[in-house]
Design a protein around this motif. Structure first.
Motif, PDB file in Angstrom:
ATOM      1  N   GLY A  37      49.166  66.593  22.392  1.00 16.92           N
ATOM      2  CA  GLY A  37      49.314  65.265  22.972  1.00 16.92           C
ATOM      3  C   GLY A  37      48.420  65.006  24.167  1.00 16.92           C
ATOM      4  O   GLY A  37      47.206  65.178  24.107  1.00 16.92           O
ATOM      5  N   PHE A  38      49.019  64.601  25.275  1.00 17.63           N
ATOM      6  CA  PHE A  38      48.255  64.153  26.437  1.00 17.63           C
ATOM      7  C   PHE A  38      47.794  65.280  27.361  1.00 17.63           C
ATOM      8  O   PHE A  38      47.000  65.036  28.266  1.00 17.63           O
ATOM      9  CB  PHE A  38      49.081  63.137  27.238  1.00 17.63           C
ATOM     10  N   THR A  39      48.285  66.479  27.179  1.00 19.95           N
ATOM     11  CA  THR A  39      47.892  67.582  28.047  1.00 19.95           C
ATOM     12  C   THR A  39      47.530  68.811  27.222  1.00 19.95           C
ATOM     13  O   THR A  39      48.138  69.080  26.186  1.00 19.95           O
ATOM     14  CB  THR A  39      49.027  67.958  29.015  1.00 19.95           C
ATOM     15  N   SER A  40      46.538  69.551  27.706  1.00 13.20           N
ATOM     16  CA  SER A  40      46.153  70.802  27.043  1.00 13.20           C
ATOM     17  C   SER A  40      47.117  71.912  27.424  1.00 13.20           C
ATOM     18  O   SER A  40      47.630  71.961  28.548  1.00 13.20           O
ATOM     19  CB  SER A  40      44.728  71.197  27.448  1.00 13.20           C
ATOM     20  N   ASP A  41      47.365  72.802  26.457  1.00 13.33           N
ATOM     21  CA  ASP A  41      48.260  73.938  26.687  1.00 13.33           C
ATOM     22  C   ASP A  41      47.639  75.162  26.031  1.00 13.33           C
ATOM     23  O   ASP A  41      47.184  75.083  24.880  1.00 13.33           O
ATOM     24  CB  ASP A  41      49.644  73.656  26.090  1.00 13.33           C
ATOM     25  N   PRO A  42      47.590  76.313  26.734  1.00 10.77           N
ATOM     26  CA  PRO A  42      46.950  77.496  26.154  1.00 10.77           C
ATOM     27  C   PRO A  42      47.614  78.004  24.884  1.00 10.77           C
ATOM     28  O   PRO A  42      46.981  78.688  24.082  1.00 10.77           O
ATOM     29  CB  PRO A  42      47.029  78.528  27.287  1.00 10.77           C
ATOM     30  N   VAL A  43      48.871  77.669  24.685  1.00 16.44           N
ATOM     31  CA  VAL A  43      49.598  78.116  23.496  1.00 16.44           C
ATOM     32  C   VAL A  43      49.687  77.006  22.452  1.00 16.44           C
ATOM     33  O   VAL A  43      49.382  77.210  21.269  1.00 16.44           O
ATOM     34  CB  VAL A  43      51.015  78.604  23.869  1.00 16.44           C
ATOM     35  N   LYS A  44      50.077  75.817  22.877  1.00 14.53           N
ATOM     36  CA  LYS A  44      50.305  74.713  21.944  1.00 14.53           C
ATOM     37  C   LYS A  44      49.023  74.029  21.490  1.00 14.53           C
ATOM     38  O   LYS A  44      49.012  73.369  20.463  1.00 14.53           O
ATOM     39  CB  LYS A  44      51.249  73.686  22.578  1.00 14.53           C
ATOM     40  N   GLY A  94      46.006  46.653  25.235  1.00 17.37           N
ATOM     41  CA  GLY A  94      45.992  48.048  25.649  1.00 17.37           C
ATOM     42  C   GLY A  94      46.721  48.909  24.633  1.00 17.37           C
ATOM     43  O   GLY A  94      47.818  48.562  24.188  1.00 17.37           O
ATOM     44  N   ASP A  95      46.100  50.021  24.242  1.00 19.71           N
ATOM     45  CA  ASP A  95      46.682  50.951  23.271  1.00 19.71           C
ATOM     46  C   ASP A  95      46.815  52.336  23.881  1.00 19.71           C
ATOM     47  O   ASP A  95      45.952  52.771  24.656  1.00 19.71           O
ATOM     48  CB  ASP A  95      45.808  51.055  22.014  1.00 19.71           C
ATOM     49  N   LEU A  96      47.875  53.028  23.491  1.00 17.55           N
ATOM     50  CA  LEU A  96      48.100  54.394  23.946  1.00 17.55           C
ATOM     51  C   LEU A  96      48.814  55.154  22.839  1.00 17.55           C
ATOM     52  O   LEU A  96      49.736  54.626  22.202  1.00 17.55           O
ATOM     53  CB  LEU A  96      48.961  54.395  25.212  1.00 17.55           C
ATOM     54  N   GLY A  97      48.382  56.375  22.574  1.00 13.03           N
ATOM     55  CA  GLY A  97      49.027  57.168  21.532  1.00 13.03           C
ATOM     56  C   GLY A  97      48.586  58.612  21.609  1.00 13.03           C
ATOM     57  O   GLY A  97      47.680  58.970  22.368  1.00 13.03           O
ATOM     58  N   ASP A  98      49.236  59.448  20.804  1.00 12.15           N
ATOM     59  CA  ASP A  98      48.851  60.855  20.781  1.00 12.15           C
ATOM     60  C   ASP A  98      49.276  61.504  19.480  1.00 12.15           C
ATOM     61  O   ASP A  98      50.032  60.927  18.676  1.00 12.15           O
ATOM     62  CB  ASP A  98      49.449  61.608  21.966  1.00 12.15           C
ATOM     63  N   GLU A  99      48.760  62.699  19.252  1.00 22.17           N
ATOM     64  CA  GLU A  99      49.207  63.580  18.172  1.00 22.17           C
ATOM     65  C   GLU A  99      49.686  64.876  18.817  1.00 22.17           C
ATOM     66  O   GLU A  99      49.024  65.414  19.723  1.00 22.17           O
ATOM     67  CB  GLU A  99      48.081  63.873  17.181  1.00 22.17           C
ATOM     68  N   LYS A 100      50.827  65.383  18.313  1.00 21.81           N
ATOM     69  CA  LYS A 100      51.421  66.578  18.925  1.00 21.81           C
ATOM     70  C   LYS A 100      52.007  67.466  17.844  1.00 21.81           C
ATOM     71  O   LYS A 100      52.657  66.989  16.915  1.00 21.81           O
ATOM     72  CB  LYS A 100      52.504  66.167  19.925  1.00 21.81           C
ATOM     73  N   GLY A 101      51.750  68.784  17.973  1.00 19.65           N
ATOM     74  CA  GLY A 101      52.269  69.752  17.015  1.00 19.65           C
ATOM     75  C   GLY A 101      51.192  70.309  16.115  1.00 19.65           C
ATOM     76  O   GLY A 101      50.127  69.716  15.939  1.00 19.65           O
ATOM     77  N   ASP A 102      51.443  71.480  15.540  1.00 17.22           N
ATOM     78  CA  ASP A 102      50.488  72.129  14.621  1.00 17.22           C
ATOM     79  C   ASP A 102      49.093  72.246  15.234  1.00 17.22           C
ATOM     80  O   ASP A 102      48.087  71.861  14.635  1.00 17.22           O
ATOM     81  CB  ASP A 102      50.415  71.381  13.288  1.00 17.22           C
ATOM     82  N   GLY A 103      49.033  72.759  16.480  1.00 21.43           N
ATOM     83  CA  GLY A 103      47.745  73.080  17.072  1.00 21.43           C
ATOM     84  C   GLY A 103      47.186  72.103  18.073  1.00 21.43           C
ATOM     85  O   GLY A 103      46.129  72.361  18.659  1.00 21.43           O
ATOM     86  N   VAL A 104      47.860  70.977  18.317  1.00 23.92           N
ATOM     87  CA  VAL A 104      47.418  70.037  19.353  1.00 23.92           C
ATOM     88  C   VAL A 104      48.627  69.651  20.199  1.00 23.92           C
ATOM     89  O   VAL A 104      49.774  69.755  19.757  1.00 23.92           O
ATOM     90  CB  VAL A 104      46.769  68.778  18.748  1.00 23.92           C
TER      91      VAL A 104
END
Length: 465
Positions: free
Chosen positions: A315-322, A303-313
């Motif tokens: 991670g695991f949840t959408s945000d209207p600003v981030k 099982g694999d889990l990961g994310d990218e966060k910052g500079d326009g994305v």
């Protein structure tokens, strides 16, 4: 304690050593360490781990001498898709490149040098994989000098030193194989030929330094300091960090965890990538009757889990600003039976992948290529979308039969079905041009023929000495 750890780690930055397979390396350690010094049992030497998925199944190296253990691998295949693309292009695989053709995927030769506590490993790679795998590394477009050409014919190239501390501490510097995704880079070590999405979309190699600390003969802790996520160079100003914990408490059980953190997006230094990869392998049956047709049975779960966060994305949840969600969630399960005194193998398995943002998806080639080609800078006129938040969900399942006359030769037959929620695999029209050749001028109305699924037949000859 802190001073001891610091001295070991700092010392490791100036030395190097080791090969991918801990079991194989143990044999070299026994050469490197003299009997008068060696007081601890060799790592993982207490059992036979050739049954593992992603591990060397040989019980003895044929090309072995006092100072050098040679290695040779040949991976030859013929694959046929039910879509029968006219340009003979396989989309979405690192194991395969050409459809409806005989293909040499890998020819590799080299080996492992060992003298006293010093070791070095060099293994070449020729065949389609020397193009297929480096093409997914776009860090080489940064700056001058052609890293993809300089490194593409080396699958492993590292050297180093063995410290007689604990049950052994080894330090490598160079290019070495990745463990993320369980499957080995070399198909002769795997239970199946076409890896599931979890393995095929995670790294096959790292470029940097690793330290392998054998706390006991059953436990290894291995930190990494590397250029990035399967990249010859760095996308930004900082290296990637990560490591593995490998535990084999019994001969029938392996538990491992790989973890990574880095910044691997061009011109996005604030975008950080985290990834965790975890597997368990269990051999739940081993016959004690020599006349039994079924010799052993085992399964692997990853099982694999990961994310990218910052500079326009975000991670695991959408945000209207981030920004939109951008993450990776996947799993795969395989079951293997070995029969007929070890000469027959049967594997069934598969998995799924969910990768919003498509940052780990193997992009289609040809006119569907969304990334500037490394040498020409060309982008397909109908590129496969890879924008933040773009959805990508896929699954696969396969069955594999192996005929194994001995430890060094495998005849493999496999049928695999793969499906994606968006058009992704090469359809009959291919991804190159109306007649399938890349020298043909594209008419205004041409677009790559991508479809949602494919069923593929694979026949392979795998040799490893």
């Amino acid at each position: 304690m802190k001073k001891l750890f610091l001295s070991i780690f700092v010392g490791s930055l100036f030395t190097t050593a080791y090969a991918q397979n801990p079991t194989a390396v143990v044999k070299k350690d026994s050469v490197a360490v003299t009997d008068s010094v060696k007081t601890k049992p060799e790592p993982f030497a207490f059992g036979d781990f050739t049954w593992l998925n992603g591990n060397d199944r040989r019980h003895k190296a044929l090309l072995d001498t006092k100072y050098f253990t040679g290695r040779f691998l040949l991976d030859f295949n013929y694959t046929a898709s039910n879509n029968n693309p006219i340009d003979h292009t396989v989309v979405g695989s690192t194991a395969l490149a050409r459809d409806h053709e005989f293909e040499i995927s890998t020819v590799a030769f080299g080996g492992d040098f060992h003298y006293d506590n010093i070791r070095a490993s060099v293994l070449t790679q020729f065949g389609t994989r020397s193009t297929v795998v480096p093409r997914n590394d776009f860090s080489v477009t940064r700056g001058q000098f052609d890293l993809s050409t300089a490194y593409r014919y080396l699958s492993e190239a590292n050297a180093g030193y063995h410290f007689n501390v604990l049950n052994g501490i080894n330090v490598d510097a160079g290019i070495f194989m990745s463990y993320i995704g369980l499957f080995s880079y070399y198909n002769a070590e795997n239970w199946a030929y076409q890896p599931s999405f979890t393995s095929d979309n995670t790294p096959w190699f790292f470029n940097g330094v690793r330290v392998q600390i054998f706390v006991s003969d059953k436990l290894k802790i291995e930190p990494w300091l590397i250029n990035g996520w399967q990249s010859y160079g760095m996308f930004n100003s900082r290296p990637g960090i990560g490591g593995q914990i490998l535990w084999r408490p019994k001969e029938w059980l392996q538990i491992l965890s790989n973890n990574y953190y880095g910044a691997d997006t061009q011109d996005k230094p604030g975008r950080k990538r985290f990834h965790t990869d975890n597997s368990i392998e269990v051999r739940y049956f081993k016959s004690s009757n020599k006349g039994s047709f079924v010799n052993s049975a085992a399964f692997s779960v990853t099982g694999d889990l990961g994310d990218e966060k910052g500079d326009g994305v975000n991670g695991f949840t959408s945000d209207p600003v981030k920004g939109p969600a951008q993450y990776f969630a996947s799993a795969m399960l395989y079951h293997r039976m070995v029969m007929a005194k070890g000469h027959l193998g049967w594997t069934v398995g598969g998995g799924f992948m969910n990768n919003p943002g498509r940052y780990l998806v193997l992009y289609p080639t040809g006119d569907a290529n969304p990334i500037p080609a490394i040498n020409t800078g060309a982008v397909g006129t109908h590129p496969f979308s890879a924008n933040p938040g773009d959805k990508f969900k896929a699954y696969d399942y396969s069955t594999t039969v192996d005929l194994m006359p001995n430890d060094y030769l495998t005849f493999r037959l496999e049928v695999v079905h793969r499906h994606a929620n968006v058009p992704y695999f090469a359809g009959h029209g291919g991804v190159t041009s109306p007649d399938g050749y890349n020298t043909t001028t594209l008419p205004a109305d041409f677009k790559p023929d991508l479809v949602n699924s494919e069923t593929r037949f694979i026949a392979a000859l795998l040799v490893r000495f």
